[in-house]
Design a protein around this motif. Structure first.
Motif, PDB file in Angstrom:
ATOM      1  N   THR A  97       0.834  -1.200   0.000  1.00  0.00           N
ATOM      2  CA  THR A  97       0.000   0.000   0.000  1.00  0.00           C
ATOM      3  C   THR A  97       0.870   1.252   0.000  1.00  0.00           C
ATOM      4  N   GLN A  98       1.863   1.268   0.873  1.00  0.00           N
ATOM      5  CA  GLN A  98       2.740   2.436   1.000  1.00  0.00           C
ATOM      6  C   GLN A  98       3.517   2.705  -0.281  1.00  0.00           C
ATOM      7  N   ARG A  99       4.052   1.673  -0.880  1.00  0.00           N
ATOM      8  CA  ARG A  99       4.895   1.835  -2.076  1.00  0.00           C
ATOM      9  C   ARG A  99       4.102   1.755  -3.381  1.00  0.00           C
ATOM     10  N   ARG A 100       2.807   1.475  -3.267  1.00  0.00           N
ATOM     11  CA  ARG A 100       1.908   1.398  -4.415  1.00  0.00           C
ATOM     12  C   ARG A 100       2.305   0.271  -5.384  1.00  0.00           C
ATOM     13  N   PHE A 101       2.685  -0.873  -4.796  1.00  0.00           N
ATOM     14  CA  PHE A 101       2.993  -2.075  -5.567  1.00  0.00           C
ATOM     15  C   PHE A 101       1.756  -2.955  -5.610  1.00  0.00           C
TER      16      PHE A 101
END
Length: 143
Positions: A97-101
């Motif tokens: 979620t944080q890195r948008r992977f």
């Protein structure tokens, strides 16, 4: 729950492409296997990158369809973030979620052993929540 528990439910094979494969070849692999990303391996089997459907679409939008004949090594993401089998599902979901992977390779002992998608992670979290809710219902019913 850990990433290893997700991998146990997936087929025991790593779908990958070679650095010399064309983007068109990679698009065919993604389509045939119904997956959204694939690790790129060198001749010794080491991961040197990753490429996703989104990467291919963006490259086509920038440069046109001729990019489909170029080797994947020319546009793959070379700095790849991975998770480990012992990582928790919660920490993996937070990282994604944080890195948008949307896809994350799983590395163990320096080798890629699988891939997890955000769909895999969300499915496991929902299953865990349902299991916990059922346990609480049972506990309350026994009073």
């Amino acid at each position: 729950m850990t990433v290893a528990s997700i991998l146990k439910e997936k087929p025991d094979r790593l779908i990958s492409v070679k650095e010399t494969d064309s983007l068109g070849d990679v698009a065919n692999v993604l389509t045939r296997e119904n997956i959204g990303a694939v690790p790129v391996l060198d001749t010794s089997g080491q991961m040197i990158g990753i490429v996703s459907e989104r990467d291919i679409v963006r490259q086509i939008a920038r440069e046109g369809g001729a990019v489909l004949t170029r080797p994947v090594s020319s546009m793959m993401t070379k700095t790849v973030v991975c998770c480990a089998p012992e990582d928790t599902v919660e920490s993996t979901m937070a990282l994604m979620t944080q890195r948008r992977f949307r896809h994350l390779p799983v590395r163990s002992n320096g080798r890629i052993i699988g891939m997890v998608s955000i769909g895999d992670v969300v499915k496991r979290r929902v299953e865990d929540a349902e299991r916990e809710a059922e346990s609480l219902r049972d506990y309350i019913a026994r009073g």
